[in-house]
Write a protein that holds these residues in place. Structure first.
Motif, PDB file in Angstrom:
ATOM      1  N   GLN A  60      -1.393  -1.256  -2.494  1.00 54.29           N
ATOM      2  CA  GLN A  60      -0.047  -0.687  -2.659  1.00 54.29           C
ATOM      3  C   GLN A  60       0.087   0.215  -3.886  1.00 54.29           C
ATOM      4  OE1 GLN A  60       2.669  -4.224  -2.229  1.00 54.29           O
ATOM      5  NE2 GLN A  60       3.419  -3.042  -0.498  1.00 54.29           N
ATOM      6  N   LEU A  61      -1.014   0.794  -4.321  1.00 59.81           N
ATOM      7  CA  LEU A  61      -0.973   1.744  -5.423  1.00 59.81           C
ATOM      8  C   LEU A  61      -1.763   2.989  -5.028  1.00 59.81           C
ATOM      9  CD1 LEU A  61      -0.149   2.377  -8.378  1.00 59.81           C
ATOM     10  CD2 LEU A  61      -2.366   1.472  -9.066  1.00 59.81           C
ATOM     11  N   PHE A  62      -1.115   4.148  -5.105  1.00 58.16           N
ATOM     12  CA  PHE A  62      -1.740   5.412  -4.744  1.00 58.16           C
ATOM     13  C   PHE A  62      -1.661   6.370  -5.925  1.00 58.16           C
ATOM     14  CE2 PHE A  62      -0.495   3.393  -0.849  1.00 58.16           C
ATOM     15  CZ  PHE A  62      -1.489   3.713   0.070  1.00 58.16           C
ATOM     16  N   VAL A  63      -2.720   7.157  -6.109  1.00 57.49           N
ATOM     17  CA  VAL A  63      -2.767   8.165  -7.170  1.00 57.49           C
ATOM     18  C   VAL A  63      -2.864   9.528  -6.507  1.00 57.49           C
ATOM     19  CG1 VAL A  63      -4.003   9.018  -9.193  1.00 57.49           C
ATOM     20  CG2 VAL A  63      -3.924   6.557  -8.733  1.00 57.49           C
ATOM     21  N   ALA A  78       6.317   6.068   4.719  1.00 52.61           N
ATOM     22  CA  ALA A  78       6.242   7.523   4.631  1.00 52.61           C
ATOM     23  C   ALA A  78       4.797   7.955   4.800  1.00 52.61           C
ATOM     24  CB  ALA A  78       6.796   8.009   3.288  1.00 52.61           C
ATOM     25  N   GLU A  79       4.592   9.253   4.777  1.00 55.57           N
ATOM     26  CA  GLU A  79       3.250   9.816   4.865  1.00 55.57           C
ATOM     27  C   GLU A  79       3.161  10.989   3.895  1.00 55.57           C
ATOM     28  OE1 GLU A  79       1.135  12.458   8.136  1.00 55.57           O
ATOM     29  OE2 GLU A  79       1.161  10.359   8.783  1.00 55.57           O
ATOM     30  N   VAL A  80       2.073  11.056   3.136  1.00 54.60           N
ATOM     31  CA  VAL A  80       1.872  12.141   2.179  1.00 54.60           C
ATOM     32  C   VAL A  80       0.466  12.696   2.379  1.00 54.60           C
ATOM     33  CG1 VAL A  80       1.760  12.813  -0.251  1.00 54.60           C
ATOM     34  CG2 VAL A  80       3.405  11.076   0.485  1.00 54.60           C
ATOM     35  N   GLY A  81       0.369  13.987   2.616  1.00 54.86           N
ATOM     36  CA  GLY A  81      -0.945  14.611   2.794  1.00 54.86           C
ATOM     37  C   GLY A  81      -1.763  13.963   3.894  1.00 54.86           C
ATOM     38  N   PRO A 109      -0.816   7.501   5.221  1.00 50.21           N
ATOM     39  CA  PRO A 109       0.371   6.644   5.326  1.00 50.21           C
ATOM     40  C   PRO A 109       0.606   5.862   4.033  1.00 50.21           C
ATOM     41  CG  PRO A 109      -1.449   5.701   6.569  1.00 50.21           C
ATOM     42  CD  PRO A 109      -1.907   7.043   6.098  1.00 50.21           C
ATOM     43  N   ILE A 110       1.856   5.844   3.574  1.00 53.14           N
ATOM     44  CA  ILE A 110       2.262   5.115   2.369  1.00 53.14           C
ATOM     45  C   ILE A 110       3.304   4.088   2.803  1.00 53.14           C
ATOM     46  CG2 ILE A 110       3.180   5.270   0.031  1.00 53.14           C
ATOM     47  CD1 ILE A 110       0.707   6.928   0.266  1.00 53.14           C
ATOM     48  N   SER A 170       5.105   0.549  -1.712  1.00 48.09           N
ATOM     49  CA  SER A 170       3.940   1.035  -2.452  1.00 48.09           C
ATOM     50  C   SER A 170       4.379   1.889  -3.630  1.00 48.09           C
ATOM     51  CB  SER A 170       3.030   1.854  -1.536  1.00 48.09           C
ATOM     52  OG  SER A 170       2.509   1.060  -0.492  1.00 48.09           O
ATOM     53  N   ILE A 171       3.520   1.937  -4.646  1.00 49.43           N
ATOM     54  CA  ILE A 171       3.771   2.740  -5.841  1.00 49.43           C
ATOM     55  C   ILE A 171       2.848   3.948  -5.821  1.00 49.43           C
ATOM     56  CG2 ILE A 171       3.710   2.790  -8.366  1.00 49.43           C
ATOM     57  CD1 ILE A 171       5.912   1.033  -7.192  1.00 49.43           C
ATOM     58  N   THR A 172       3.415   5.119  -6.131  1.00 49.95           N
ATOM     59  CA  THR A 172       2.608   6.332  -6.234  1.00 49.95           C
ATOM     60  C   THR A 172       2.630   6.823  -7.682  1.00 49.95           C
ATOM     61  OG1 THR A 172       4.494   7.763  -5.653  1.00 49.95           O
ATOM     62  CG2 THR A 172       3.069   7.028  -3.859  1.00 49.95           C
TER      63      THR A 172
END
Length: 411
Positions: free
Chosen positions: A42-45, A310-313, A316-317, A321-323
């Motif tokens: 649950q962590l995205f950079v 949601a979805e980024v690039g 799926p997020i 989750s934390i970005t």
């Protein structure tokens, strides 16, 4: 350093103090190898400009509740140590809120922090800058530009905006340092620093309560008096919200501008051709400040939580989750900027993310821009031969990246 289990660059290595002087090579590697990394559950950079900008504009992303643990922040502090309202609920500045609360508070503060108010500050900022530089030039030998200009200029400006007595400004700076360091992720803070930051918040809150009470009985034409009027008017800004707003103004109105002037000056010193260009073409100063904001952003990262799936690039997020948005990386993305690692003070106005985007775009951007423009213009006029007098040193901060010391020759 690479996480052997995932094959991606290590999150710890990304924030390694050894990277402090130049994090951009590391950012470049992340953009190339793992542009959207998932180093922890649950962590995205996010490292690319398009992805960071998309999240900043997307209403599906926002801020977590203050009592919610996250992979970035860890377990939140006990409520009794936080700024709370009359019902015991933690209170944050509008920067950390989602609509509609964010919309209401930002609108209230905007009434007191208007563009005409900022524009009227120009003559006073010019005067302060001239006095600081005249004093620095009069000193024999090299001087520390951070101590001589980058720190005192925004400190005096925000102090006068809030009508902080001159005798209290050293305390003001100390509070600002502690609160700014508290923006960094918990896993990078030394033991005891989070508790120190909470104590600082309490001290500053009590100071603002006392000062606000005085402004209520003896109002002036300062920003704090205007905020008190908002609180006492029909459209209410509560006392806790007033204090949270002042904490935000302290950090946003001081630390970020210090870093903009310091980082920007170092960038120009390392490219003397661009410094000479600014000296010879003062009309470029507005573009120069935008380029310096892009080239070495005072705010290196921002954090958003997924409020829904949601979805980024194409990734799926999941909700919750934390970005981590690496603003410093996004502002050097070659897909968004031509030759991004080159400083070009004449660059066409760019889509840099130094002030964010969307509903949380920095309310203090006009003031930061004005202070920096006037500071760089005065610096090139009074120190046309400016040059380094030694190696700079960096503060420990991660989110608000800036110099602790920059020795220079002014003459």
């Amino acid at each position: 350093m690479t996480d052997t289990a995932t094959g991606m660059p290590s999150l710890q290595a990304l924030f390694d103090p050894a990277q402090r002087a130049d994090p951009y090579h590391s950012y470049q590697r992340w953009r190339r190898e793992t542009p959207i990394a998932n180093p922890l559950d649950q962590l995205f950079v996010l490292t690319r400009h398009a992805d960071c900008a998309a999240v900043l504009r997307d209403p599906r992303f926002g801020h977590t509740e203050p009592d919610q643990a996250t992979p970035f922040r860890g377990q939140p502090p006990p409520v009794e140590n936080a700024l709370v309202d009359e019902n015991g609920k933690p209170v944050r500045s509008f920067l950390g809120l989602n609509p509609p609360d964010h919309t209401r508070l930002r609108k209230l503060v905007s009434k007191a922090f208007t563009r005409p108010m900022v524009a009227k500050l120009a003559p006073r900022i010019e005067q302060i800058t001239a006095e600081l530089l005249d004093a620095a030039v009069a000193q024999p030998g090299p001087v520390d530009l951070i101590e001589s200009l980058a720190y005192p200029l925004p400190v005096i400006v925000i102090s006068e905006l809030l009508d902080i007595p001159p005798a209290d400004r050293d305390r003001f700076v100390g509070w600002s340092h502690a609160l700014a360091r508290g923006l960094d992720p918990d896993f990078l803070l030394p033991p005891g620093l989070r508790e120190e930051q909470l104590r600082t918040r309490g001290e500053f809150a009590e100071y603002i309560r006392e000062l606000a009470a005085l402004r209520r009985t003896e109002p002036g034409d300062d920003l704090l008096s205007a905020l008190v009027k908002v609180r006492d008017s029909e459209d209410v800004l509560t006392e806790a919200e007033l204090i949270a707003t002042c904490i935000l103004l302290l950090i946003a109105g001081h630390e970020t501008t210090v870093n903009l002037i310091g980082n920007g000056t170092l960038a120009l010193l390392r490219d003397p051709g661009e410094y000479a260009r600014l000296r010879d073409e003062p009309g470029l100063v507005e573009r120069a400040v935008e380029e310096l904001l892009r080239y070495d952003s005072p705010v290196q990262l921002s954090v958003r939580a997924a409020l829904e799936d949601a979805e980024v690039g194409g990734v799926p997020i999941a909700r919750g989750s934390i970005t981590i948005l690496l603003i410093g990386s996004a502002n050097r993305d070659p897909d968004a900027f031509d030759r991004p690692d080159r400083l070009d003070i004449g660059r066409e106005p760019s889509r840099h993310l130094a002030f964010g985007q969307g509903v949380h775009f920095c309310l203090g951007a006009p003031l930061a821009r004005l202070e920096a423009q006037l500071a760089f213009r005065a610096l090139t006029e009074r120190a046309p031969g400016l040059r380094q007098a030694g190696e700079p040193s960096w503060k420990d901060n991660i989110v608000l990246r800036g110099l602790a010391r920059l020795p220079v020759h002014l003459k």
